[in-house]
Scaffold this motif. Structure first.
Motif, PDB file in Angstrom:
ATOM      1  N   SER A 105     -18.679  12.802  39.165  1.00 39.08           N
ATOM      2  CA  SER A 105     -19.882  12.348  38.487  1.00 39.08           C
ATOM      3  C   SER A 105     -19.569  11.203  37.529  1.00 39.08           C
ATOM      4  CB  SER A 105     -20.516  13.519  37.724  1.00 39.08           C
ATOM      5  OG  SER A 105     -21.675  13.093  37.032  1.00 39.08           O
ATOM      6  N   TYR A 106     -18.423  11.295  36.848  1.00 35.29           N
ATOM      7  CA  TYR A 106     -18.029  10.251  35.915  1.00 35.29           C
ATOM      8  C   TYR A 106     -17.729   8.943  36.647  1.00 35.29           C
ATOM      9  CZ  TYR A 106     -15.423   7.618  32.421  1.00 35.29           C
ATOM     10  OH  TYR A 106     -14.993   6.649  31.579  1.00 35.29           O
ATOM     11  N   LEU A 107     -16.964   9.026  37.723  1.00 32.22           N
ATOM     12  CA  LEU A 107     -16.618   7.826  38.486  1.00 32.22           C
ATOM     13  C   LEU A 107     -17.848   7.168  39.087  1.00 32.22           C
ATOM     14  CD1 LEU A 107     -13.387   9.061  40.316  1.00 32.22           C
ATOM     15  CD2 LEU A 107     -13.525   7.422  38.436  1.00 32.22           C
ATOM     16  N   SER A 108     -18.845   7.971  39.441  1.00 29.49           N
ATOM     17  CA  SER A 108     -20.056   7.450  40.058  1.00 29.49           C
ATOM     18  C   SER A 108     -21.133   7.094  39.045  1.00 29.49           C
ATOM     19  CB  SER A 108     -20.610   8.477  41.055  1.00 29.49           C
ATOM     20  OG  SER A 108     -19.670   8.768  42.048  1.00 29.49           O
ATOM     21  N   LEU A 132     -12.119  12.479  47.863  1.00 33.73           N
ATOM     22  CA  LEU A 132     -11.015  12.823  46.967  1.00 33.73           C
ATOM     23  C   LEU A 132     -11.139  14.270  46.500  1.00 33.73           C
ATOM     24  CD1 LEU A 132     -10.997   9.582  44.780  1.00 33.73           C
ATOM     25  CD2 LEU A 132      -9.511  10.112  46.719  1.00 33.73           C
ATOM     26  N   HIS A 133     -10.011  14.924  46.302  1.00 34.24           N
ATOM     27  CA  HIS A 133     -10.010  16.313  45.837  1.00 34.24           C
ATOM     28  C   HIS A 133     -10.105  16.323  44.311  1.00 34.24           C
ATOM     29  CE1 HIS A 133      -9.199  17.748  49.857  1.00 34.24           C
ATOM     30  NE2 HIS A 133      -8.174  16.910  49.952  1.00 34.24           N
ATOM     31  N   LEU A 134     -11.308  16.013  43.846  1.00 30.56           N
ATOM     32  CA  LEU A 134     -11.560  15.931  42.409  1.00 30.56           C
ATOM     33  C   LEU A 134     -12.679  16.888  42.034  1.00 30.56           C
ATOM     34  CD1 LEU A 134     -11.542  12.039  42.051  1.00 30.56           C
ATOM     35  CD2 LEU A 134      -9.663  13.603  41.491  1.00 30.56           C
ATOM     36  N   SER A 135     -12.723  17.231  40.773  1.00 29.59           N
ATOM     37  CA  SER A 135     -13.780  18.123  40.301  1.00 29.59           C
ATOM     38  C   SER A 135     -15.113  17.387  40.303  1.00 29.59           C
ATOM     39  CB  SER A 135     -13.464  18.591  38.876  1.00 29.59           C
ATOM     40  OG  SER A 135     -13.593  17.512  37.957  1.00 29.59           O
ATOM     41  N   PRO A 136     -16.216  18.117  40.451  1.00 27.01           N
ATOM     42  CA  PRO A 136     -17.543  17.488  40.415  1.00 27.01           C
ATOM     43  C   PRO A 136     -17.767  16.668  39.151  1.00 27.01           C
ATOM     44  CG  PRO A 136     -17.722  19.741  41.203  1.00 27.01           C
ATOM     45  CD  PRO A 136     -16.304  19.562  40.727  1.00 27.01           C
TER      46      PRO A 136
END
Length: 252
Positions: A247-250, A239-243
């Motif tokens: 980090s939050y999703l993981s 996904l084109h998301l910020s690190p």
């Protein structure tokens, strides 16, 4: 002189394989001696079948994971060891053994090899139950990130019940972040908070989560991970998301 452990007899019980006394191969795996293990397999030593079980039901791969030896575990897997041996009343899976001992490298290896996250051991329950019962937070995090069911029940007891019993706030917060149900009841109709001491950190933490709905941000993470399950880690990197969001999703 190295002591040889010679099996006195063997038994075969259908799909669960051949059971023998502890062999030199089991011994080498339990000690993390990868070179010795390789020599035994390659030399065709007596009963050097990689999936042979001891009288207690352990395979050499179980021993390697319990010992925290990813080198031995990789070697056994290369020679065809089963990542998901059939469970019986006496046995646990290699993934369970790694979680019980807190060997996170072996946990990661077994998950990569397709170990079943919901395999149910009669004593511990799922690997997540085992990790939480032994308070191995890192192992629990790896399992949850791989898609383990946070609300899986062992006699109606969830991992959150175990974290509460152990008064482990780090575990409680992580389990809730992954969607752990703070109101789940066990076979005694008790919620996780019922296993905490009044005014303890774990009780205060659970009281907060019981009285405070999850934020939209937290709910989004729970829904995201529930929808993707074991593929969450694979997809989040695409996904084109910020690190920071990744980090939050993981939950890193």
């Amino acid at each position: 002189m190295e002591k040889e452990i010679v099996p006195s007899r063997s038994n075969f019980f259908g799909e669960i394989g051949c059971w023998v006394e502890r062999t030199p191969m089991h011994e080498a795996a339990s000690l993390g001696h990868a070179l010795r293990l390789q020599q035994l397999i390659q030399s065709g030593a007596p009963r050097a079948q990689v999936d042979i079980r001891t009288v207690h039901g352990s395979t050499a791969l179980c021993n390697a994971c319990a010992a925290g030896s990813p080198e031995c575990a990789k070697l056994l897997l290369e020679y065809g060891a089963t990542a998901n041996p059939t469970l019986t009343a006496l046995t646990a899976t290699p993934l369970h053994e790694a979680c019980i001992r807190g060997n996170v490298d072996c946990v990661q290896l077994m998950i990569a090899e397709g170990a079943r996250l919901e395999a149910f051991d009669i004593y511990f329950g799922t690997p997540l139950h085992a990790a939480c019962m032994k308070q191995h937070v890192d192992c629990a995090r790896v399992l949850l990130n791989a898609g383990a069911n946070v609300n899986a029940a062992r006699f109606h007891e969830t991992a959150l019940h175990l974290a509460a019993k152990e008064n482990n706030v780090d575990l409680i917060e992580m389990l809730v972040a992954f969607g752990g149900n703070v109101r789940a009841t066990d076979n005694l109709s008790r919620k996780p908070i019922d296993y905490t001491r009044p005014a303890s950190l774990s009780a205060t933490c659970l009281e907060f989560y019981e009285s405070t709905p999850l934020s939209l941000q937290q709910l989004s993470r729970v829904v995201y991970r529930r929808a993707l399950g074991s593929r969450a880690e694979e997809w989040v990197s695409k996904l084109h998301l910020s690190p920071r969001i990744i980090s939050y999703l993981s939950y890193r």
